[in-house]
Design an enzyme around this catalytic site. Structure first.
Site, PDB file in Angstrom:
ATOM      1  N   GLU A  95       9.909  10.022   9.012  1.00 37.64           N
ATOM      2  CA  GLU A  95       8.702  10.849   9.154  1.00 37.64           C
ATOM      3  C   GLU A  95       7.431  10.005   9.068  1.00 37.64           C
ATOM      4  O   GLU A  95       6.449  10.253   9.785  1.00 37.64           O
ATOM      5  CB  GLU A  95       8.685  11.910   8.039  1.00 37.64           C
ATOM      6  CG  GLU A  95       7.530  12.860   8.108  1.00 37.64           C
ATOM      7  CD  GLU A  95       7.586  13.761   9.340  1.00 37.64           C
ATOM      8  OE1 GLU A  95       8.442  14.631   9.419  1.00 37.64           O
ATOM      9  OE2 GLU A  95       6.750  13.553  10.253  1.00 37.64           O
ATOM     10  N   GLY A 100       1.565   9.073  10.187  1.00 30.75           N
ATOM     11  CA  GLY A 100       1.439   9.016   8.725  1.00 30.75           C
ATOM     12  C   GLY A 100       1.800  10.305   8.020  1.00 30.75           C
ATOM     13  O   GLY A 100       2.964  10.724   8.017  1.00 30.75           O
ATOM     14  N   GLU A 145      -7.108  -4.149  11.286  1.00 33.40           N
ATOM     15  CA  GLU A 145      -6.475  -5.330  10.703  1.00 33.40           C
ATOM     16  C   GLU A 145      -7.198  -6.592  11.183  1.00 33.40           C
ATOM     17  O   GLU A 145      -7.870  -6.575  12.212  1.00 33.40           O
ATOM     18  CB  GLU A 145      -5.020  -5.425  11.198  1.00 33.40           C
ATOM     19  CG  GLU A 145      -4.260  -4.136  11.124  1.00 33.40           C
ATOM     20  CD  GLU A 145      -3.348  -4.078   9.924  1.00 33.40           C
ATOM     21  OE1 GLU A 145      -3.169  -5.113   9.276  1.00 33.40           O
ATOM     22  OE2 GLU A 145      -2.843  -2.982   9.640  1.00 33.40           O
ATOM     23  N   THR A 190       0.828  -1.215   0.000  1.00 31.27           N
ATOM     24  CA  THR A 190       0.000   0.000   0.000  1.00 31.27           C
ATOM     25  C   THR A 190       0.861   1.262   0.000  1.00 31.27           C
ATOM     26  O   THR A 190       0.669   2.170  -0.821  1.00 31.27           O
ATOM     27  CB  THR A 190      -0.894  -0.010   1.259  1.00 31.27           C
ATOM     28  OG1 THR A 190      -1.576  -1.253   1.300  1.00 31.27           O
ATOM     29  CG2 THR A 190      -1.896   1.117   1.248  1.00 31.27           C
ATOM     30  N   GLY A 245     -12.495  -2.585   6.955  1.00 30.69           N
ATOM     31  CA  GLY A 245     -11.074  -2.496   6.611  1.00 30.69           C
ATOM     32  C   GLY A 245     -10.320  -1.446   7.420  1.00 30.69           C
ATOM     33  O   GLY A 245      -9.165  -1.158   7.132  1.00 30.69           O
ATOM     34  N   LYS A 279       4.904   4.930  18.556  1.00 28.67           N
ATOM     35  CA  LYS A 279       4.979   6.304  18.033  1.00 28.67           C
ATOM     36  C   LYS A 279       5.297   7.294  19.154  1.00 28.67           C
ATOM     37  O   LYS A 279       6.098   8.216  18.975  1.00 28.67           O
ATOM     38  CB  LYS A 279       3.656   6.661  17.352  1.00 28.67           C
ATOM     39  CG  LYS A 279       3.377   5.803  16.114  1.00 28.67           C
ATOM     40  CD  LYS A 279       1.923   5.913  15.666  1.00 28.67           C
ATOM     41  CE  LYS A 279       1.615   5.007  14.484  1.00 28.67           C
ATOM     42  NZ  LYS A 279       0.172   4.866  14.220  1.00 28.67           N
TER      43      LYS A 279
HETATM   44  N1  HSE Z   1      -2.553   0.906  12.324  1.00 26.60           N
HETATM   45  C1  HSE Z   1      -2.197   2.271  12.504  1.00 26.60           C
HETATM   46  C2  HSE Z   1      -3.439   3.087  12.837  1.00 26.60           C
HETATM   47  C3  HSE Z   1      -1.530   2.893  11.303  1.00 26.60           C
HETATM   48  O1  HSE Z   1      -4.529   2.532  12.953  1.00 26.60           O
HETATM   49  O2  HSE Z   1      -3.300   4.279  13.003  1.00 26.60           O
HETATM   50  C4  HSE Z   1      -0.108   2.486  11.195  1.00 26.60           C
HETATM   51  O3  HSE Z   1       0.617   2.791  12.349  1.00 26.60           O
END
Ligand code: HSE
Length: 445
Positions: free
Chosen positions: A134, A139, A195, A18, A192, A210
């Site tokens: 970054e 994201g 996961e 992706t 979706g 993070k």
């Molecule tokens: N799975 C993460 C989220 C994104 O739901 O924010 C990737 O770290």
């Protein structure tokens, strides 16, 4: 448009799912704009992916596709390796090998850096290469750039972020529709958003990766995921979201990194936050990070924390940075963790028992004379000051003639060890009929 005389810098992708697909697409679509900014073209010339046929179909005939990532790393023409495999296993070996081969590395792999960052950044420093990340935090939001460069004048006091979209989506749905966690999780998986194995998201691990990285660059401490306090949203009850709302609060999964008297707080857990804060209104899968600096005051960064092109936006920003600084003296570059490696702080990450915060408590109690006085008396004995109390009419909770009721208490700040001791005493009261629910509360003022 003036174009550079330099040949494009050559990039190898490890993994083209992706995010990798998004990087390829956005680099092609915006190549002129990116060249004008970077002063030199950026070209993906090689891709490693186990599904070579799918990868080749995606990138076309002019990009070399291989199944073995080591072929990318050992190719002397490749200047930058972009690791998009994820996880701590093979990705760790490949990143270390790429550094060893003198390549710059761009990665979106928060888990890898939060757990093995010390080893990786030290190796990169020795080799004089950059490791840019970054895309690993929130994201598409340029929060690493903001913390590391934009806010460099500040002594940062705290960071509080909604840095996991999956859990924010689930909490938003629970609040909007009054549904329970399990129901919303299944819906999130069907859509979706979550996961198939959502453990890292719902247990707070992804957010803690993070938060660990943000704490390092905010305070100049080594990455220490193992010291983070991590609590997810699986135990959250829809009725607490409702009670919080009645008291003027929303419940969010926050990643918090805070400078405290004895060290650094690094924690992820559900938190009540005042409904009037902008961040309380961040809904669905969106991310947002608040940063408090002594000079700038409070700042807020908002955007998409995941997805193909938002994450590609962050990866490409790192590619442009590296392109500009590729030929610069390594000592002139921005340090990986914002502070010079020989100026890192050894301030300890505090255990949760030493964290200072305020609390929401929900007690199921017998509806009889003196219960409230006994509970508040124990809090007073512990030196814990009460901010607000909400007691439901017994028949609202248990129906007509009910003999038990919910008692909700908001406290002022106290150290967690003290709250633990007071809660143990309250729990032991015969009138307290079920395990006490405790949720931390942040005013974010
Ligand atoms: N799975 C993460 C989220 C994104 O739901 O924010 C990737 O770290």
């Amino acid at each position: 448009m003036k174009s550079s005389n330099l040949a494009p810098i050559k990039v190898g992708l490890l993994g083209i799912g992706t995010v990798g697909g998004g990087v390829f697409k956005v680099l092609n679509r915006n190549q002129e704009e990116i060249l004008r900014r970077g002063g030199r073209g950026i070209e993906i010339t090689m891709v490693a992916d186990l599904d070579t046929a799918r990868a080749q179909a995606l990138v076309g005939p002019h990009v070399q596709v291989v199944s073995d990532a080591r072929a990318v790393i050992s190719n002397p023409e490749i200047d930058i390796v972009v690791e998009l495999i994820g996880g701590y296993g093979i990705a760790r070996q490949l990143v270390m090998q790429a550094i060893d081969a003198g390549k710059h590395v761009v990665t979106a792999n928060k888990a890898l850096l939060a757990v093995h960052g010390t080893e990786i950044f030290a190796a990169a420093h020795r080799k004089g290469v950059m490791v840019a990340f970054e895309a690993a935090v929130a994201g598409g939001i340029p929060i690493i750039k903001a913390l590391r460069e934009g806010l460099t004048a500040n002594r940062i006091d705290w960071i509080a972020g909604i840095i996991n979209g999956t859990t924010n989506f689930i909490l938003s749905e629970m609040r909007d529709k009054g549904l329970d966690f399990d129901v919303v999780l299944k819906e999130a998986q069907r859509l979706g958003y979550a996961e198939a194995d959502p453990t890292f998201d719902i247990e707070g691990v992804d957010a803690a990766h993070k938060a660990t990285l943000m704490a390092s660059i905010a305070f100049g401490i080594p990455v220490q995921f193992d010291k983070a306090y991590v609590e997810g949203i699986t135990q959250l009850d829809a009725q607490d979201i409702k009670y919080a709302e009645q008291l003027g609060y929303r419940i969010k999964l926050l990643g918090i990194a805070k400078r405290a008297a004895g060290g650094i707080e690094l924690r992820v857990h559900p938190s009540l936050i005042p409904g009037k804060r902008l961040i309380a209104n961040v809904e669905g899968a969106m991310n947002a990070v608040m940063v408090q600096g002594d000079a700038v005051g409070t700042t807020l960064y908002y955007g998409k924390g995941a997805g193909s092109e938002p994450t590609a936006s962050a990866v490409i920003a790192d590619l442009v940075d590296i392109t500009r600084l590729h030929t610069a003296d390594a000592a002139q570059r921005v340090p990986h963790l914002a502070f010079q490696p020989d100026a890192m702080s050894d301030a300890p990450v505090l255990p949760i028992s030493e964290v200072v915060t305020s609390y929401y408590l929900r007690l199921k109690v017998a509806d009889e004379a003196g219960v409230l006085a006994r509970v508040t008396g124990l809090l007073a004995n512990a030196g814990i000051s009460i901010d607000a109390v909400l007691q439901r009419e017994a028949d609202e909770v248990g129906g007509e003639g009910a003999t038990q009721t919910d008692l909700i208490i908001l406290t002022h700040e106290c150290v967690e060890a003290r709250m633990n001791a007071a809660m143990a005493q309250i729990q032991a009261l015969p009138s307290v009929l079920a395990p006490i629910t405790r949720i931390r509360k942040e005013e974010l003022a």
